[in-house]
Design an enzyme around this catalytic site. Structure first.
Site, PDB file in Angstrom:
ATOM      1  N   ASP A 192       0.847   6.247  45.263  1.00  0.00           N
ATOM      2  CA  ASP A 192       1.329   5.032  45.928  1.00  0.00           C
ATOM      3  C   ASP A 192       2.663   4.851  46.313  1.00  0.00           C
ATOM      4  OD1 ASP A 192      -1.397   4.587  45.629  1.00  0.00           O
ATOM      5  OD2 ASP A 192      -1.050   2.570  44.524  1.00  0.00           O
ATOM      6  N   HIS A 196       2.407   7.455  41.197  1.00  0.00           N
ATOM      7  CA  HIS A 196       3.548   6.815  42.236  1.00  0.00           C
ATOM      8  C   HIS A 196       4.380   8.065  42.713  1.00  0.00           C
ATOM      9  CE1 HIS A 196       1.901   3.317  40.316  1.00  0.00           C
ATOM     10  NE2 HIS A 196       1.981   2.762  41.639  1.00  0.00           N
TER      11      HIS A 196
END
Length: 297
Positions: free
Chosen positions: A116, A270
């Protein structure tokens, strides 16, 4: 002294990232399932019950020419049952155990790695190199502002066969509580930025910042041709507690992924401003690949 300076810089950078993107993940229960917590009390919602509801893993994605808008069943936005329409019998089905019936499983024995908040000019290329080394495809949930700032990375992500996911324009944790029109404008703006960077690339999925899905969020995403994906494994790689060393952080992330990943898992991580995450995956990818088939959603 040089090492201390670099460490101080990374600490400040991490603090800034957490301030900007706090709430990307949630805490996990002992069995590895999400606890459905929200980073903002005003954005919390009652989780959908865990039911065997499923969504066609291919229906969230349009043709290679980008998102399409399927006809609504009536005036206005389509209902939540848009995501549960009957899929072709051969298509895998993603289990909808997340908030507002977002997906928490690939629907097969395969495991999906999702990253992400990028693209990040420093970390995303390192991650792409690592994925290429092991011939692994992943899913990248992209923030529109970062897409506009680094279109070349988006082109590379698409060209190397990874899946693109809409993670909203500026990572607003409360977007799902806004009007359907506001949600649509934000998601469409992000899709448009992605397509300017990578014309024709399909955008099959949407992930709400912080996992803060609402029925309206999921419905608008479906209307734009995107299935909504939550996760089943959250190592909280974005969380940097005070006093935690880089080595301890990497060990914690590695342990969480190894302990909680199972068949059909969707792993949240992430790439934006998370160098320790990339370092952890240098060991995690070969470990995961030896145990699971790794796929892009």
């Amino acid at each position: 002294m040089r090492f201390a300076g670099r460490r101080a810089f990374r600490t400040v950078a991490a603090a800034l990232v957490i301030a900007a993107f706090a709430g990307c993940g949630t805490a996990m229960a002992a069995d590895g399932t999400p606890l459905w917590t929200s980073s903002e009390s005003s954005g919390s919602e009652t989780p959908a019950p865990r039911t065997p509801s499923t969504v066609d893993a291919t229906s969230g994605g349009p043709s290679t020419h980008g998102p399409t808008r399927p006809p609504a069943p009536g005036p206005g936005l389509p209902g939540a049952d848009t995501l549960t329409r009957t899929p072709p019998p051969h298509a895998p089905k993603m289990h909808l155990g997340g908030p507002a019936k977002s997906a928490t499983s690939t629907g097969t024995a395969a495991v999906a790695l999702t990253f992400d908040d990028g693209p990040d000019p420093a970390q995303t290329p390192k991650l792409l190199d690592l994925l290429a080394k092991y011939h692994v495809k992943a899913t990248f949930c992209l923030v529109g502002q970062n897409v506009a700032a680094h279109p070349g990375l988006v082109r590379r992500i698409a060209a190397e066969g990874h899946t693109l996911c809409n993670h909203t324009w500026r990572h607003s944790l409360t977007l799902g509580k806004q009007s359907p029109a506001a949600i649509r404008a934000d998601l469409q703006r992000t899709n448009d930025a992605i397509h300017r960077a990578a014309p024709g690339a399909p955008i099959r999925f949407m992930r709400a910042p912080g996992g803060n899905f609402t029925p309206a969020f999921v419905s608008v995403a479906a209307d734009l041709g995107m299935a909504s994906i939550y996760w089943s494994v959250d190592p909280r790689d974005w969380d940097h507690p005070s006093g935690e060393s880089d080595a301890a952080h990497r060990a914690r992330v590695t342990h969480a992924v190894q302990r909680h990943t199972g068949r059909g898992g969707i792993v949240l991580s992430h790439d934006y401003a998370q160098p320790d995450t990339i370092a952890a995956y240098r060991n995690l990818i070969p470990w995961l690949k030896s145990r699971f088939r790794l796929i892009a959603l």
